[in-house]
Motif scaffolding. Structure first.
Motif, PDB file in Angstrom:
ATOM      1  N   GLN A 136     -14.732  82.289 -41.351  1.00  0.00           N
ATOM      2  CA  GLN A 136     -15.231  83.443 -42.080  1.00  0.00           C
ATOM      3  C   GLN A 136     -16.752  83.506 -41.970  1.00  0.00           C
ATOM      4  OE1 GLN A 136     -13.692  83.625 -46.102  1.00  0.00           O
ATOM      5  NE2 GLN A 136     -11.576  83.499 -45.403  1.00  0.00           N
TER       6      GLN A 136
ATOM      7  N   TYR B 239     -15.663  86.807 -52.878  1.00  0.00           N
ATOM      8  CA  TYR B 239     -15.683  85.533 -53.585  1.00  0.00           C
ATOM      9  C   TYR B 239     -16.680  85.616 -54.738  1.00  0.00           C
ATOM     10  CZ  TYR B 239     -13.542  83.218 -49.503  1.00  0.00           C
ATOM     11  OH  TYR B 239     -12.699  82.827 -48.491  1.00  0.00           O
TER      12      TYR B 239
ATOM     13  N   LEU C 227     -11.993  82.605 -54.547  1.00  0.00           N
ATOM     14  CA  LEU C 227     -11.550  83.829 -53.892  1.00  0.00           C
ATOM     15  C   LEU C 227     -11.042  84.806 -54.942  1.00  0.00           C
ATOM     16  CD1 LEU C 227     -10.937  85.405 -51.280  1.00  0.00           C
ATOM     17  CD2 LEU C 227      -8.695  84.276 -51.268  1.00  0.00           C
TER      18      LEU C 227
ATOM     19  N   GLN D 168      -6.134  85.006 -38.268  1.00  0.00           N
ATOM     20  CA  GLN D 168      -5.655  83.664 -38.581  1.00  0.00           C
ATOM     21  C   GLN D 168      -6.526  82.564 -38.008  1.00  0.00           C
ATOM     22  OE1 GLN D 168      -1.618  82.937 -37.561  1.00  0.00           O
ATOM     23  NE2 GLN D 168      -0.846  83.897 -39.391  1.00  0.00           N
ATOM     24  N   ASN D 169      -6.910  81.685 -38.900  1.00  0.00           N
ATOM     25  CA  ASN D 169      -7.601  80.446 -38.549  1.00  0.00           C
ATOM     26  C   ASN D 169      -8.997  80.648 -37.949  1.00  0.00           C
ATOM     27  OD1 ASN D 169      -5.352  78.924 -39.383  1.00  0.00           O
ATOM     28  ND2 ASN D 169      -4.354  79.365 -37.450  1.00  0.00           N
TER      29      ASN D 169
ATOM     30  N   TYR E 180     -13.074  89.807 -47.574  1.00  0.00           N
ATOM     31  CA  TYR E 180     -12.892  88.934 -48.732  1.00  0.00           C
ATOM     32  C   TYR E 180     -14.037  89.133 -49.737  1.00  0.00           C
ATOM     33  CZ  TYR E 180     -10.157  86.426 -45.196  1.00  0.00           C
ATOM     34  OH  TYR E 180      -9.266  86.100 -44.209  1.00  0.00           O
TER      35      TYR E 180
ATOM     36  N   PHE F  26     -11.867  76.071 -50.626  1.00  0.00           N
ATOM     37  CA  PHE F  26     -13.135  75.355 -50.572  1.00  0.00           C
ATOM     38  C   PHE F  26     -13.126  74.164 -51.516  1.00  0.00           C
ATOM     39  CE2 PHE F  26     -16.053  77.943 -48.090  1.00  0.00           C
ATOM     40  CZ  PHE F  26     -15.391  79.157 -48.022  1.00  0.00           C
TER      41      PHE F  26
ATOM     42  N   TYR G 193      -6.680  74.410 -39.998  1.00  0.00           N
ATOM     43  CA  TYR G 193      -8.061  74.378 -39.534  1.00  0.00           C
ATOM     44  C   TYR G 193      -8.964  73.935 -40.669  1.00  0.00           C
ATOM     45  CZ  TYR G 193      -6.522  76.913 -35.409  1.00  0.00           C
ATOM     46  OH  TYR G 193      -5.899  77.272 -34.251  1.00  0.00           O
TER      47      TYR G 193
ATOM     48  N   THR H 113      -7.950  75.986 -44.055  1.00  0.00           N
ATOM     49  CA  THR H 113      -7.054  77.128 -43.979  1.00  0.00           C
ATOM     50  C   THR H 113      -5.877  76.791 -43.088  1.00  0.00           C
ATOM     51  OG1 THR H 113      -6.854  79.482 -43.477  1.00  0.00           O
ATOM     52  CG2 THR H 113      -8.217  78.193 -42.006  1.00  0.00           C
ATOM     53  N   GLN H 114      -4.732  77.346 -43.421  1.00  0.00           N
ATOM     54  CA  GLN H 114      -3.580  77.209 -42.537  1.00  0.00           C
ATOM     55  C   GLN H 114      -3.098  78.583 -42.117  1.00  0.00           C
ATOM     56  OE1 GLN H 114      -1.142  75.071 -45.594  1.00  0.00           O
ATOM     57  NE2 GLN H 114       0.318  76.664 -45.100  1.00  0.00           N
ATOM     58  N   GLY H 115      -4.028  79.531 -42.103  1.00  0.00           N
ATOM     59  CA  GLY H 115      -3.731  80.808 -41.492  1.00  0.00           C
ATOM     60  C   GLY H 115      -3.205  81.861 -42.426  1.00  0.00           C
ATOM     61  N   ALA H 116      -3.284  81.638 -43.715  1.00  0.00           N
ATOM     62  CA  ALA H 116      -2.759  82.630 -44.655  1.00  0.00           C
ATOM     63  C   ALA H 116      -3.861  83.521 -45.193  1.00  0.00           C
ATOM     64  CB  ALA H 116      -2.041  81.925 -45.793  1.00  0.00           C
ATOM     65  N   GLN H 117      -4.846  83.819 -44.355  1.00  0.00           N
ATOM     66  CA  GLN H 117      -5.991  84.623 -44.748  1.00  0.00           C
ATOM     67  C   GLN H 117      -6.723  84.050 -45.959  1.00  0.00           C
ATOM     68  OE1 GLN H 117      -2.948  86.799 -44.405  1.00  0.00           O
ATOM     69  NE2 GLN H 117      -3.478  86.804 -42.246  1.00  0.00           N
ATOM     70  N   LYS H 118      -6.610  82.768 -46.159  1.00  0.00           N
ATOM     71  CA  LYS H 118      -7.297  82.185 -47.299  1.00  0.00           C
ATOM     72  C   LYS H 118      -7.991  80.899 -46.881  1.00  0.00           C
ATOM     73  CE  LYS H 118      -3.715  83.746 -50.481  1.00  0.00           C
ATOM     74  NZ  LYS H 118      -2.751  83.328 -51.511  1.00  0.00           N
ATOM     75  N   LEU H 119      -9.251  80.794 -47.281  1.00  0.00           N
ATOM     76  CA  LEU H 119      -9.966  79.535 -47.159  1.00  0.00           C
ATOM     77  C   LEU H 119      -9.955  78.866 -48.525  1.00  0.00           C
ATOM     78  CD1 LEU H 119     -13.240  80.078 -45.080  1.00  0.00           C
ATOM     79  CD2 LEU H 119     -11.335  78.574 -44.543  1.00  0.00           C
TER      80      LEU H 119
ATOM     81  N   PHE I 218     -13.183  73.391 -41.871  1.00  0.00           N
ATOM     82  CA  PHE I 218     -14.539  73.877 -41.627  1.00  0.00           C
ATOM     83  C   PHE I 218     -15.520  73.157 -42.551  1.00  0.00           C
ATOM     84  CE2 PHE I 218     -13.008  77.594 -39.337  1.00  0.00           C
ATOM     85  CZ  PHE I 218     -11.789  77.865 -39.920  1.00  0.00           C
TER      86      PHE I 218
END
Lengths: 112, 113
Positions: free
Chosen positions: A101, A36, A46, A97-98, A34, B103, B33, B95-101, B35
């Protein structure tokens, strides 16, 4: 153990010049990668993410591009920098997934 | 679209006190998830704690714990016995698992001696 390296730490570039920021991950294979950008005192935006070699997803249209020439290498580029490209750029990786990072130390980019 | 809101731009407490940082999020999904990340003045992003939405038990990591209220979509971070080294920006992320956090905008926490 896994490590992520990002360089340079600081960069000052004139408007209109090209850009290349590099990020590499060690100790793991096929990570998600990634890029950012963080404006001063703000949250993270992102820019790009990659789930594999040559696979790049762009989150926002802009003056930047990303490439993943090798499994653990992620490059952020620009052909001509704009003043608005100034900021703090962070590279990150995760296992999928999940998973949390993990971030590099960042690059502070100043455009003059 | 998922959003994460941190309603406290800045907080300040005395050393050894307990402080709670707020975070709310918006999603229609059931499994996801959450964080908390810490960004000290060095600007490194450091994972503090992680919570899985399907787990009812609140996550803890030493002096850091969360209060996860799924129905209220709330995910606050409690720091006990705060230390000077806890001074940092704190970011809540989802995140819900779509390769994206996704923030939040962050809370700047200052621990005073």
């Amino acid at each position: 153990s896994q490590t992520i390296h990002q360089w340079p730490a600081t960069l000052v570039q004139p408007v209109g010049s090209p850009l290349s920021l590099e990020c590499t991950v060690e100790g793991t294979s096929n990570p998600n990668l990634y890029w950012y950008r963080q404006a001063a005192g703000r949250g993270l935006q992102l820019l790009f993410y990659s789930v594999g070699i040559g696979q790049i997803s762009s989150e926002v249209p802009q003056n930047l591009s990303a490439s993943r020439p090798q499994d653990r290498q992620f490059i952020l580029s620009s052909k001509k920098l704009l003043l608005s490209d100034s900021g703090f750029y962070l590279c990150a990786w995760d296992r999928g997934q999940n998973q949390p990072q993990h971030f590099g130390d960042g690059t502070r980019l100043s455009i003059l | 679209a998922q959003t994460v809101t941190q309603s406290q731009p800045e907080m300040s407490v005395q050393e050894a006190e307990t402080v709670t940082l707020s975070c709310t999020y918006d999603t229609s999904e059931n499994n996801y998830y959450l964080f908390w990340y810490k960004q000290p003045p060095s600007r490194q992003m450091i994972l503090v704690i992680r919570q899985e939405a399907y787990k009812q038990q609140n996550a803890t990591e030493n002096r850091f714990s969360v209060n996860f209220q799924k129905a209220a979509k709330s995910f606050s971070l409690k720091i006990s016995d705060s230390q000077l080294g806890d001074t940092a920006m704190y970011f809540c992320a989802f995140t819900q698992g779509a390769q994206k956090l996704v923030f939040g905008q962050g809370t700047r926490l200052t621990i005073n001696p």
